[in-house]
Design a protein around this motif. Structure first.
Motif, short mmCIF file in Angstrom:
data_model
loop_
_atom_site.label_atom_id
_atom_site.label_comp_id
_atom_site.label_asym_id
_atom_site.label_seq_id
_atom_site.Cartn_x
_atom_site.Cartn_y
_atom_site.Cartn_z
N LYS A 6 0.84 -1.19 0.00
CA LYS A 6 0.00 0.00 0.00
C LYS A 6 0.87 1.24 0.00
CE LYS A 6 -3.53 -2.60 0.15
NZ LYS A 6 -4.34 -2.78 -1.04
N ASN A 15 -5.63 7.17 5.35
CA ASN A 15 -6.02 5.79 5.10
C ASN A 15 -7.33 5.75 4.35
OD1 ASN A 15 -7.92 6.44 6.97
ND2 ASN A 15 -7.08 5.20 8.63
N GLY A 16 -7.94 4.61 4.34
CA GLY A 16 -9.15 4.46 3.54
C GLY A 16 -10.39 5.03 4.17
N SER A 17 -10.33 5.57 5.35
CA SER A 17 -11.52 6.06 6.02
C SER A 17 -11.64 7.56 5.89
CB SER A 17 -11.48 5.68 7.50
OG SER A 17 -12.57 6.26 8.17
N LEU A 42 -2.69 -2.35 6.99
CA LEU A 42 -3.88 -3.03 6.48
C LEU A 42 -3.55 -4.13 5.51
CD1 LEU A 42 -6.33 -0.04 5.89
CD2 LEU A 42 -6.30 -1.67 7.77
N SER A 43 -2.34 -4.16 4.97
CA SER A 43 -2.03 -5.14 3.94
C SER A 43 -1.21 -6.30 4.43
CB SER A 43 -1.27 -4.46 2.79
OG SER A 43 -0.06 -3.96 3.28
N THR A 70 -17.06 0.23 5.73
CA THR A 70 -16.83 -0.14 4.35
C THR A 70 -18.09 -0.80 3.80
OG1 THR A 70 -15.32 -1.30 2.86
CG2 THR A 70 -15.91 -2.44 4.88
N TYR A 115 -7.96 -8.36 6.15
CA TYR A 115 -7.75 -6.91 6.23
C TYR A 115 -7.99 -6.24 4.89
CZ TYR A 115 -5.59 -7.79 10.78
OH TYR A 115 -5.35 -8.17 12.06
N ASP A 116 -7.56 -6.91 3.84
CA ASP A 116 -7.78 -6.34 2.51
C ASP A 116 -9.26 -6.25 2.18
OD1 ASP A 116 -6.54 -5.56 -0.19
OD2 ASP A 116 -7.90 -7.19 -0.75
N GLU A 171 -10.89 -3.36 4.36
CA GLU A 171 -10.39 -2.00 4.20
C GLU A 171 -11.40 -1.14 3.46
OE1 GLU A 171 -6.39 0.30 2.53
OE2 GLU A 171 -6.62 -1.86 2.31
N ASN A 172 -11.44 0.14 3.82
CA ASN A 172 -12.42 1.05 3.22
C ASN A 172 -11.94 1.48 1.84
OD1 ASN A 172 -14.31 2.93 2.53
ND2 ASN A 172 -14.30 3.97 4.50
N LYS A 173 -12.22 0.66 0.87
CA LYS A 173 -11.88 0.96 -0.52
C LYS A 173 -12.74 0.07 -1.40
CE LYS A 173 -8.32 -2.57 -1.10
NZ LYS A 173 -6.95 -2.86 -1.55
#
Length: 956
Positions: free
Chosen positions: A520, A536-538, A550-551, A598, A670-671, A674-676
């Motif tokens: 990431k 991050n993704g949030s 997260l990865s 997410t 985690y992947d 994650e918020n994506k």
């Protein structure tokens, strides 16, 4: 005596003056001067009158003596001028096709009207000059059309055009590499890139450089004038070409009125970006692709334009007066915009501070990275190439090549034995021949890797090698004959510190993770004020994340992860209705706690379940995903039930005992949480190939079952066709698998240096006749830089492309491409192109006004949208074959190449030059262009360097 003489002269003179004044008075001097002036003037007048009379008499005598009588010619000329001008008939046929001639005549008419008539009629009403210009243009078009009909355009469109584009991309790639090697000391990177580009061009072309034409407007106009004059010399009759006035008019119309505006438009980066977006307009923008572009952007203008637009939208949303269900939607949109603004600010600050960091280099310094098992590396195409490079560096390539050779031998042996069994059932006997081939293949593997003559030799237990040799001498070889030694070799690569354990500590391993998209974007830390910056993704959180939060699998057991589905909803996206599940995720460790949301669809859960059960077979009996439902799957009751079942699935998955039993599972979890936007995986390459072959095989089975109900004669023919298609699908599957286990020779094939040659010079002879394979391999070579990487990967991609082309089109694809080129040059398509040109320059018959240059912010946002579109349409299969990082870099490199007007002009001029060389092969246009570009400064410097390098050798 002299003194006395002078005194006497002055005395007598004074006495004479005094006596004159006393006698005639004081005004006598003026009267005397006036009398003299009158005398001189009278004499001049008399002489003039006398000369005039004599001259007239002499001219009259000469006229009667030497000139003919004009009393008849002059009246005739006057009478001829008084007559009305007779209309001149013009043949309107140009190409022989009416659908082309009509729009071409309109283009000629509009050109004369807007470029000549508007000023010519202020000088004269005589239209003969205009008619002569029109006749000259039409004659040139007739000759041009005749040449076009005699030209074979297939090599131009299928070979030269692709080669020139590939060469242009190669020059750009080499220029970027030189810029990177110089570092960050340059002041204007864009200008430096253009200069470096043309330096590389002259080194590659060796005879020509187009820097002046592309960078100097004055030289560009001169080049177009010279080129148009040469074309007029070829196309016009000698009499019209010698008419300088008409020739100059036509030349200026063609060069400055038509060609120059067209080239400027085609070279405009903003126009190209808009055209790219228009071409892929059916593709919806992806949030993840958009955020990737923002995080990877190195252009501050792009980031500021996106930030300003996001701020504008943010102000609009905050001004809305909403209530009820809409307020949650508005809040989510506001959070997303805040996140975009934060990412843009972070990226701008990083670029302005000059602390841009390489993700791979930074990740190499981190102690914990995602662990990819060796068995996964050996079956994954992208990972295997990096492991192969590492094994070659450490001298262990023989072990890896032996393992891969045995895999290929096993597949081939199984295939041959299946064919042998089927022939035996049919009553055909070729047992000895098949066994002989298998024995020869097995002995070849033994001799290359295990015998005492092998170099390098696989170091393995001598007892196993001796046992294998005994088996080869006394028994028939089987597909499993090398299994014991292969297992030992695998364990050696797995356990030996020189191989897999050290590979996980090498930078190649980190680059492998980047290609697998398992790295990431690292947080930006270590600012001057001591405050780290990260995102991050949030959209709602501001927690500092490390590179692998997260990865990667956490080694700290205090990290706790909890997740549950908090809400469900039904979404409608472009007519497609689906359920969406909101997952609330809590992540806690010893120092911090964070929460984010997410959103996932059921199809995301299903794909995630397939991935983890494929990687961890023991989970298939433990985890049970709720089943699909075809009808009424949007009912509220059904959604609540599925929400409950999916929650139970998540709680079982996140059970600490489950995570301890499978430590590598944490990365996938985690992947997924994650918020994506979730990226759906396709499994390993073998499963992808099976999904390609299985539908064909299943369809053949359906055909076989359906044949049973047909009449006997028809059924027999259909059965044969089904059997043939089934065998073809089996061969395709086996060939594809074998192609990815072909072992490269220990000494790699030597390729010509791509730095100093054109693309066409490095194409393999074996693919030169196969048009689609040649085009695809060439573009993949240059876009993704395959020639600079492992040759094993390039060869396998070539084999895969060959198999796919053979399976889908066979030998007919070349003919289809030729037919398509014929269609492109057909009268209908040419007429359509002329009409588009006419409508672009003269919409509704009126000369188009110069389009004002769009605002910089709009152009920057268009660039971001174009990159997002290109990145989004790249298929996941391509990323799995050549790597996610390589795919991303290749696509962005192509897009970046089109963002420089000078470089775009170079490509347009190259295409134009090749077009004229194809159209007029007998006129030596290649030499002409070399002369026209001979004043290039880069070319002169290159020749000076050559002379300076050759001088010492000549002296020796």
């Amino acid at each position: 005596s002299c003194l006395q003489t002078s005194l006497s002269i002055w005395g007598w003179g004074s006495l004479g003056v005094v006596l004159f004044l006393i006698t005639f008075g004081p005004f006598a001097i003026f009267y005397f001067a006036f009398y003299i002036l009158c005398f001189v003037g009278g004499g001049f007048v008399v002489t003039l009158l006398f000369g005039k009379n004599n001259s007239e008499k002499y001219l009259e005598q000469c006229e009667h003596s030497f000139l003919p009588c004009t009393s008849v010619g002059i009246p005739k000329c006057i009478e001829e001028m008084k007559r009305e001008a007779r209309p001149i008939k013009i043949d309107r046929r140009l190409t022989g096709a009416n659908i082309i001639d009509e729009p071409l005549q309109q283009v000629i008419q509009f050109s004369l009207r807007d470029y000549v008539q508007y000023w010519y009629y202020t000088l004269s009403d005589d239209e003969s000059f205009l008619l002569e210009i029109r006749q000259a243009l039409q004659y040139a078009l007739v000759q041009f059309s005749a040449r076009s009909k005699e030209t074979d355009w297939q090599p131009y469109f299928t070979t030269r055009l692709v080669d020139d584009f590939g060469t242009h991309l190669r020059v750009f790639r080499k220029a970027q590499q030189r810029i990177a090697e110089k570092g960050d000391q340059m002041k204007d990177q864009a200008e430096e890139l253009v200069d470096t580009f043309f330096e590389v061009e002259v080194e590659m072309e060796k005879e020509v450089c187009r820097d002046l034409v592309c960078t100097s407007p004055k030289d560009e106009e001169g080049f177009l004038r010279d080129l148009c004059e040469v074309l007029l010399y070829i196309l016009l009759p000698p009499g019209d070409f010698q008419n300088k006035i008409m020739r100059y008019f036509v030349r200026e119309i063609l060069s400055r009125g038509i060609l120059l505006p067209l080239i400027n438009q085609l070279s405009d980066p903003d126009y190209i970006n808009q055209y790219v977006i228009w071409m892929i307009r059916d593709s919806n923008c992806n949030y993840e692709a958009f955020m990737n572009i923002i995080k990877l952007s190195d252009n501050i203008g792009e980031l500021e334009a996106v930030k300003d637009k996001a701020s504008e939208e943010l102000q609009y949303l905050r001004s809305l007066d909403t209530a009820g269900d809409d307020i949650n939607t508005i809040k989510n949109q506001i959070n997303s915009l805040l996140y975009v603004i934060k990412v843009c600010d972070s990226r701008i600050q990083r670029l302005q501070s000059g602390k841009e960091i390489d993700t791979v280099k930074l990740a190499a310094n981190f102690g914990k990275l995602c662990t990819v098992p060796l068995d996964h590396i050996l079956v994954d195409n992208v990972a295997l190439q990096f492991f192969m490079d590492y094994m070659q560096q450490t001298g262990g390539q023989a072990h890896l090549f032996f393992w891969m050779t045995v895999e290929g031998y096993r597949v081939t042996a199984q295939q041959q034995l299946e064919v042998l069994q089927s022939r035996q059932r049919d009553g055909k006997h070729q047992t000895n021949q098949t066994k002989g081939l298998l024995r020869a293949a097995a002995v070849g593997v033994y001799e290359q890797y295990l015998s005492e003559k092998a170099s390098p030799r696989v170091n393995i237990d001598d007892n196993l090698v001796a046992k294998l040799a005994e088996t080869l001498n006394h028994e028939d070889p089987t597909p499993e004959i090398f299994d014991d030694i292969q297992r030992k070799v695998y364990e050696l690569m797995l356990r030996d510190e020189r191989f897999y354990p050290s590979f996980k500590q090498n930078v190649l391993y980190v680059r492998m993770l980047a290609e697998l998209d398992m790295l990431k974007d690292p947080s930006f830390r270590g600012s001057d004020d001591g405050e780290g910056e990260s995102f991050n993704g949030s959209p709602t959180s501001s927690i500092n994340l490390s590179l692998d939060d997260l990865s990667n699998v956490p080694s700290d057991e205090t990290v706790q992860l909890h997740a549950y589905i908090s809400d469900t909803g039904v979404c409608n996206d472009h007519g497609k209705t689906y359920a969406l599940y909101a997952i609330t995720v809590h992540r806690r460790n010893a120092n911090s706690e964070e929460t984010w949301k997410t959103y996932r669809r059921y199809s995301d859960f299903h794909d995630f379940h397939m991935r983890i059960t494929e990687q961890f077979e023991n989970l298939a009996n433990i985890l049970k995903l709720p089943g699909k439902k075809t009808f009424n799957n949007m009912d509220r009751e059904f959604l609540e039930k599925r929400k409950k079942d999916l929650n139970a699935y998540l709680q079982l998955l996140l059970n600490p005992e489950m995570m301890k039993a499978s430590p590598a599972l944490a990365h996938y979890v985690y992947d997924f949480l994650e918020n994506k936007a979730y990226s759906k995986g396709k499994g390993d390459f073998a499963r992808k190939m099976d999904t390609f072959v299985n539908p064909l095989r299943n369809s053949m089975r359906n055909v076989s079952n359906a044949v049973k109900s047909l009449p006997d004669s028809l059924a027999e023919g259909m059965t044969k066709m089904s059997d043939n298609m089934g065998k073809m699908s089996e061969r395709l599957g086996q060939d594809i698998k074998q192609s990815f286990f072909k072992v490269p020779p220990l000494i790699q094939k030597t390729y010509s240096d791509p730095d100093h040659c054109r693309v066409a010079a490095t194409i393999d002879d074996s693919v030169d006749d196969n048009i689609p394979l040649r085009v695809m391999l060439l573009l993949m070579d240059e876009v993704f830089d395959l020639k600079e990487r492992n040759q094993w990967l390039r060869r396998n991609i070539k084999n895969l492309l060959q198999q796919l082309i053979r399976a889908t089109y066979g030998d007919t694809i070349n003919r289809k491409i030729v037919d398509h080129v014929d269609w492109m040059t057909s009268p209908e398509q040419v007429a359509d192109a002329v009409k588009r040109f006419r409508d672009a320059f003269w919409p509704s018959g009126i000369l188009a006004e110069t389009v004002p240059r769009r605002d910089k912010a709009i152009r920057m946002r268009t660039r971001v949208a174009g990159k997002t579109k290109l990145l989004e349409i790249m298929p996941d299969e391509l990323k799995h074959i050549i790597g996610a990082e390589t795919t991303r870099k290749g696509i962005l490199r192509v897009f970046e190449m089109f963002q420089h007007t000078q470089l775009n002009k170079r490509m347009v001029y190259v295409f134009l030059e090749r077009f004229l060389e194809t159209l007029f092969p007998q006129n030596k246009f290649h030499e002409l262009f070399n002369k026209l570009h001979s004043r290039s400064k880069q070319m002169q410097r290159y020749k000076q360097r050559l002379r300076s390098t050759q001088a010492p050798s000549l002296q020796k």
